[in-house]
Motif scaffolding. Structure first.
Motif, PDB file in Angstrom:
ATOM      1  N   LYS A 149     -24.272  86.117 -14.236  1.00 54.63           N
ATOM      2  CA  LYS A 149     -24.946  85.116 -13.412  1.00 54.63           C
ATOM      3  C   LYS A 149     -25.213  83.844 -14.217  1.00 54.63           C
ATOM      4  O   LYS A 149     -25.108  82.728 -13.684  1.00 54.63           O
ATOM      5  CB  LYS A 149     -26.256  85.680 -12.862  1.00 54.63           C
ATOM      6  N   LYS A 194     -23.832  80.021 -13.438  1.00 54.28           N
ATOM      7  CA  LYS A 194     -24.672  78.817 -13.420  1.00 54.28           C
ATOM      8  C   LYS A 194     -24.104  77.752 -14.350  1.00 54.28           C
ATOM      9  O   LYS A 194     -24.116  76.561 -14.015  1.00 54.28           O
ATOM     10  CB  LYS A 194     -26.097  79.166 -13.849  1.00 54.28           C
ATOM     11  N   ARG A 196     -21.313  76.052 -12.637  1.00 53.69           N
ATOM     12  CA  ARG A 196     -21.789  75.232 -11.511  1.00 53.69           C
ATOM     13  C   ARG A 196     -22.479  73.965 -11.995  1.00 53.69           C
ATOM     14  O   ARG A 196     -22.229  72.864 -11.485  1.00 53.69           O
ATOM     15  CB  ARG A 196     -22.748  76.053 -10.646  1.00 53.69           C
ATOM     16  N   PHE A 197     -23.365  74.104 -12.990  1.00 48.88           N
ATOM     17  CA  PHE A 197     -24.095  72.941 -13.498  1.00 48.88           C
ATOM     18  C   PHE A 197     -23.139  71.930 -14.134  1.00 48.88           C
ATOM     19  O   PHE A 197     -23.255  70.727 -13.920  1.00 48.88           O
ATOM     20  CB  PHE A 197     -25.151  73.374 -14.516  1.00 48.88           C
ATOM     21  N   LEU A 252     -30.143  76.398 -19.318  1.00 49.26           N
ATOM     22  CA  LEU A 252     -29.982  77.837 -19.146  1.00 49.26           C
ATOM     23  C   LEU A 252     -30.532  78.504 -20.391  1.00 49.26           C
ATOM     24  O   LEU A 252     -30.707  77.854 -21.425  1.00 49.26           O
ATOM     25  CB  LEU A 252     -28.499  78.205 -18.984  1.00 49.26           C
ATOM     26  N   PRO A 271     -32.980  75.986 -13.361  1.00 52.79           N
ATOM     27  CA  PRO A 271     -32.371  77.071 -12.582  1.00 52.79           C
ATOM     28  C   PRO A 271     -33.373  77.626 -11.579  1.00 52.79           C
ATOM     29  O   PRO A 271     -34.584  77.574 -11.795  1.00 52.79           O
ATOM     30  CB  PRO A 271     -31.991  78.107 -13.648  1.00 52.79           C
ATOM     31  N   ASP A 322     -33.534  83.055 -16.547  1.00 47.20           N
ATOM     32  CA  ASP A 322     -32.357  83.726 -17.085  1.00 47.20           C
ATOM     33  C   ASP A 322     -32.726  84.885 -18.012  1.00 47.20           C
ATOM     34  O   ASP A 322     -31.929  85.807 -18.190  1.00 47.20           O
ATOM     35  CB  ASP A 322     -31.481  82.728 -17.858  1.00 47.20           C
TER      36      ASP A 322
END
Length: 333
Positions: free
Chosen positions: A116, A120, A123-124, A176, A203, A207
């Motif tokens: 996951k 992220k 995506r970021f 993150l 986020p 995390d």
């Protein structure tokens, strides 16, 4: 339960207390990773190659090696076409591409919670952010996450690192974290990021994984009444090392041990209460063996202190389930 020996070492009579922090030992991601190697050995037959240690614990690695798993540092040590398992800490896209090019039979043991974080990162970075990754340089999980968007990601370990950041656009910055960090120390670094970058994109969820957080909270709940903390775990286990650091920050001596054989008699001198826990990659039986070993130094009484019950479970990857639905590789309760 109570363990009693004839040794009269304990001062002032009575039993030395052992407070068992709960939760402790294996988390769902570790259980899944170990089961992946076991199932691969059963279905593919030995040898099954594993890139890096499947989890960071010498006992687990030694056991699986004795059953036919071959642990390697890099894929160039794996014969073409052989079965290879990626460790729970995850790998970078470059490693996956090499495996595809070599036609390796890949079984992905990456913890779903680490996966996951990787998603992220992609995506970021894809929306144009500078991605600040809070973590420890050189850790396998960090290397894998950095590899998802190497041109867009920068690693920080401390508040001082945050002060030295110079992103291309302070309005397009996100962060993150490694999943196995100290909750308190990470909060300090994230606080520094928020202060320096008011438009910081955060986020939607933490995390740091539930297991790391729970083990730190569980130890924190008993450390105040303990004279010594023993943490079962290996030196390359990030979450285990964080438990030792947590105890020492609060003024309670702590030692990281791989097994009961590592206990030194001098650690126990004058100690009436011991906090005992284990990192998320340490087998449960090692804790039981430590309790038994402590009983050899004098009578001990054992008290369980469980702050929460973990019910998370992760499905095996589709490559071992005989189906092709990758969406089922997540968690169940």
């Amino acid at each position: 339960m109570a363990y009693v020996s004839s040794d009269e070492h304990v001062e002032n009579g009575g039993a030395r207390r052992v407070l068992l922090a709960g939760p402790r030992s294996f988390c769902a991601g570790v259980e899944r990773a170990i089961e992946i190697v076991e199932e691969a050995l059963e279905s593919r037959g030995a040898p099954v190659y594993v890139r890096k240690e499947i989890v960071h614990n010498v006992s687990v690695v030694g056991d699986l090696a004795g059953r036919g798993a071959v642990f390697v540092d890099e894929l160039d040590q794996v014969p073409d076409g052989a079965t290879v398992v990626f460790s729970a800490h995850g790998v970078s896209p470059a490693v996956r591409e090499e495996a595809d090019r070599r036609a390796l039979d890949v079984i992905d043991g990456t913890c779903p919670l680490v996966a996951k974080v990787h998603a992220k990162a992609r995506r970021f970075a894809g929306r144009g952010d500078t991605v600040v990754l809070v973590g420890h340089a050189g850790h396998e999980e960090v290397e894998g996450t950095l590899g998802e968007a190497p041109e867009s990601t920068v690693l920080v370990e401390t508040v001082e690192d945050v002060r030295n950041l110079s992103p291309a656009d302070a309005r397009q910055i996100s962060y993150l974290t490694q999943t196995t960090l100290s909750v308190d120390e990470t909060a300090e670094v994230v606080g520094a990021l928020r202060e320096r970058f008011p438009l910081l994109h955060e986020p939607a969820s933490e995390d740091i994984c539930y297991a790391t957080t729970n083990r730190q909270k569980a130890l924190n709940a008993i450390i105040g009444e303990s004279d010594l903390a023993l943490v079962v775990g290996s030196t390359n286990s990030s979450n285990s090392v964080r438990l030792v650091e947590l105890s020492r920050r609060q003024g309670t001596p702590a030692h990281l041990i791989d097994s009961a054989a590592d206990i030194r008699p001098e650690w126990l001198e004058g100690v009436r209460t011991i906090a005992l826990t284990a990192g998320a990659s340490a087998p449960h039986h090692l804790v039981t063996e430590v309790v038994t070993a402590l009983g050899e130094f004098g009578p001990v009484s054992v008290e369980e202190r469980e702050i929460t019950r973990e019910t998370v479970r992760f499905e095996l990857p589709s490559a071992l389930r005989g189906d092709t639905d990758p969406s089922a590789d997540g968690s169940t309760s």
